[in-house]
Each structure stands twice: as structure tokens, then as C-alpha cells.
Scaffold this active site. Structure first.
Site, PDB file in Angstrom:
ATOM      1  N   LYS A 116       0.806  -1.223   0.000  1.00 23.85           N
ATOM      2  CA  LYS A 116       0.000   0.000   0.000  1.00 23.85           C
ATOM      3  C   LYS A 116       0.840   1.273   0.000  1.00 23.85           C
ATOM      4  O   LYS A 116       0.347   2.352  -0.316  1.00 23.85           O
ATOM      5  CB  LYS A 116      -0.986  -0.015   1.168  1.00 23.85           C
ATOM      6  CG  LYS A 116      -2.017  -1.118   0.995  1.00 23.85           C
ATOM      7  CD  LYS A 116      -3.156  -1.051   1.982  1.00 23.85           C
ATOM      8  CE  LYS A 116      -4.192  -2.123   1.642  1.00 23.85           C
ATOM      9  NZ  LYS A 116      -5.381  -2.060   2.473  1.00 23.85           N
TER      10      LYS A 116
ATOM     11  N   SER B 268       1.291  -9.625  -0.305  1.00 23.38           N
ATOM     12  CA  SER B 268       0.852  -8.236  -0.167  1.00 23.38           C
ATOM     13  C   SER B 268       1.405  -7.521   1.058  1.00 23.38           C
ATOM     14  O   SER B 268       1.583  -6.309   1.039  1.00 23.38           O
ATOM     15  CB  SER B 268      -0.671  -8.170  -0.174  1.00 23.38           C
ATOM     16  OG  SER B 268      -1.212  -9.038   0.806  1.00 23.38           O
TER      17      SER B 268
END
Length: 311
Positions: A50, A300
Site C-alpha cells: 500500500k 501483499s
């Protein structure tokens, strides 16, 4: 969004993010019959992909917007990403965080210079608090996943993976809010002639799977999953990309997520969060259909509470 535009975005955020390593595992290749390449965003700054989208979104603001800061609502990774990206670019970051968010995540946000405004633990309260901050400060709101600049930034992980391994047949990602999946699809379509993208999703929070079937954005009926980063819903910016281009969404059960998390910790010595392991669980579940293929997996993130592991 074409290849040239995506490459410009990749080049723009490079000074602010890590180029994360791609690891391989003889063990995972053996048990799946697939040649796997793990893009390790758990080694990214603040521990998750992110950082990429947050950085791109802030860099795209005008000078006046930057002077007033940015605001988001998040209980975890995007809160940390926006705080750190803002700090590295010299911008204030306001975060609406639920009061019951893990203390370790609040401390990380504060450590990155983020300004936390606590709110009740529900989506409406988060949004109302973010709106209030925006009204009071003039800060620009940046959505954690349903924002074009965020989506394009998240896709740079797949760009790097395809630069290193251009002959991939598939890339697997987890899907929660949809930003990583949509960005990965855009990157795969632009940087490869054959690479398809498949997502893994918890069966207990399968809004993306149902949205693909119905053709419209569905909401989660439950969010009882250990993959806490995937409890969110798709948005109107990322869903059209996913609907048109994703090669499939594979639902995985809680025991499959826990098993995949445990395997990657034990066999690859990687600290990954359960949300990341959802993509690995999807590979394990779908291995018969991808035998002999070259497959990338986006790990991720690795932000876990080590005092509360699922195994």
C-alpha cells in the site's frame, strides 16, 4: 491507462519505495507442480504494497493540496502507508482510525508522523470522521483502494515482477478493496502479452466473487475472516477493471488460509499476514488447473501481531 503512463508512475514513485525481492521455493514448486515467483511486498516500506499507491496519490496532488495535507480512514495498512508516504514527501496526514484498532497499528501511524482522529468501529463512523477532518483542515481525501492514483500505484509491484520475469502465465493476488487486483490487472495487460490475473478471496468475505457473478458491486454479508485486510468491499473505480479483465476469483476457507500462512512461515521463513496467504491458498486450491505454468504471487504484506498468530 497505457504502458507509457504506467511506466511514468513507476519511475515517479521509485525514490520513495523499495524494489522488493522476488523469491522462489523448491518446496512450493514441488507441492503445486507450478513454477512460483513470490513478489515480497512484506519487505516494502511500512510492510505492505500500500506504500506504492499512497505515494503515487500524494505525488499527484497540487502544491496547494499538499500544503493542506491528506486524510483517509483505515484501521491498518493504508493508515500506515499514507502516514509514511506523507512524511517522506513532506505533507501532513490525518487518519480516521477506529478506537478498537490494534494499538501496535496506532503506534506505527504515530511513529510515521500521522495525526490520528479516533472514531467508532464501523464504516459510517469512519467516513463521517474523515469528512469532518476534511471540512476542518481542507485536506484531500485519499481512499485506500477506490482511487485511480492508488490503483495505478499498486500496479507497480506487478510491473517490477514482470520486468524480472516477463514470461509469467499468471499472477495471483489477494482481493479485498480491489486496489491491488485492479492495479495488477492494468500492469499485466500493459507489460505482458499473455499474463492473466487471478485473485484469492476468503469465502467468509466473498463480495468480489459474488460481484463478478452478478455484474454489480455486492457487499459482504459477513467479515468473519482471519484475513483482516480483506474485509472491505470493491469500489466503482476498481470494479469495472476487475469485472472486464480478471481471469477468476478463487474462494478459500479459513483453514486453508491458516495452512498457507503456516507453510510460508515454516518453509520460506517469511513473515506474512493471513491476507497475503490468501493468494497462496488460492494457488494451492487451483494447482491442477495451472500445472506446469509460471506463476507470480504478490505477497501483499507482513504486518502481523506476533503475539496473536493463527497457528
Amino acid at each position: 491507462m497505457n504502458k507509457t503512463d504506467l511506466q511514468k508512475i513507476h519511475n515517479r514513485i521509485k525514490p520513495y519505495v523499495h524494489r522488493t525481492p522476488v523469491l522462489t521455493s523448491h518446496f512450493f514448486n514441488k507441492i503445486t507442480g507450478v513454477e512460483l515467483f513470490f513478489k515480497c511486498e512484506n519487505f516494502q516500506k511500512m510492510g505492505a504494497f500500500k506504500m506504492r499507491g499512497a505515494t503515487n496519490a500524494i505525488l499527484n496532488l497540487t502544491k496547494e493540496q499538499k500544503s493542506k495535507g491528506v486524510v483517509t480512514h483505515s484501521s491498518g495498512n493504508f493508515a500506515q502507508a499514507l502516514a509514511l508516504a506523507a512524511e517522506s514527501i513532506g505533507v501532513k496526514a490525518f487518519i480516521a482510525m477506529p478506537e478498537n484498532a490494534p494499538q501496535v497499528k496506532k503506534e506505527a501511524v504515530l511513529g510515521y508522523g500521522g495525526i490520528i482522529k479516533e472514531c467508532d468501529s464501523n464504516a459510517i463512523a469512519r467516513e463521517m470522521e474523515a469528512d469532518k477532518i476534511q471540512l476542518e483542515t481542507g485536506a484531500t481525501f485519499i481512499h485506500p483502494s477506490n482511487d485511480d492514483d492508488v490503483i495505478h500505484g499498486q500496479g507497480t509491484a506487478a510491473i517490477e515482477l514482470l520486468e524480472d520475469y516477463p514470461n509469467l502465465d499468471y499472477i495471483f493476488t489477494p482481493v479485498g478493496g480491489g486496489g491491488l487486483l485492479a492495479g495488477t490487472i492494468l500492469a499485466a495487460n500493459s507489460f505482458s502479452e499473455k499474463c492473466k490475473v487471478i485473485a484469492g478471496e476468503p469465502a467468509n468475505a466473498d463480495d468480489a466473487y459474488r460481484s463478478l457473478i452478478s455484474g454489480k458491486i455486492e457487499l459482504n454479508r459477513t467479515t468473519h475472516t482471519i484475513a483482516d485486510g480483506l474485509r472491505t468491499n470493491l469500489g466503482d473505480r476498481n470494479f469495472p477493471i476487475i469485472k472486464e479483465h480478471v481471469a477468476g476469483i478463487i474462494r478459500v476457507e479459513e483453514n486453508e488460509i491458516i495452512n498457507a500462512t503456516k507453510l510460508i512461515w515454516e518453509r520460506m521463513k517469511l513473515v506474512v499476514e493471513p491476507s497475503s496467504a490468501v493468494a497462496i491458498a488460492a494457488v494451492l486450491k487451483n494447482k491442477e488447473n495451472i500445472k506446469g505454468q509460471k506463476v507470480g504471487v504478490i505477497i501483499s504484506g507482513g504486518n502481523v501481531d506476533v503475539s496473536n498468530l493463527p497457528f
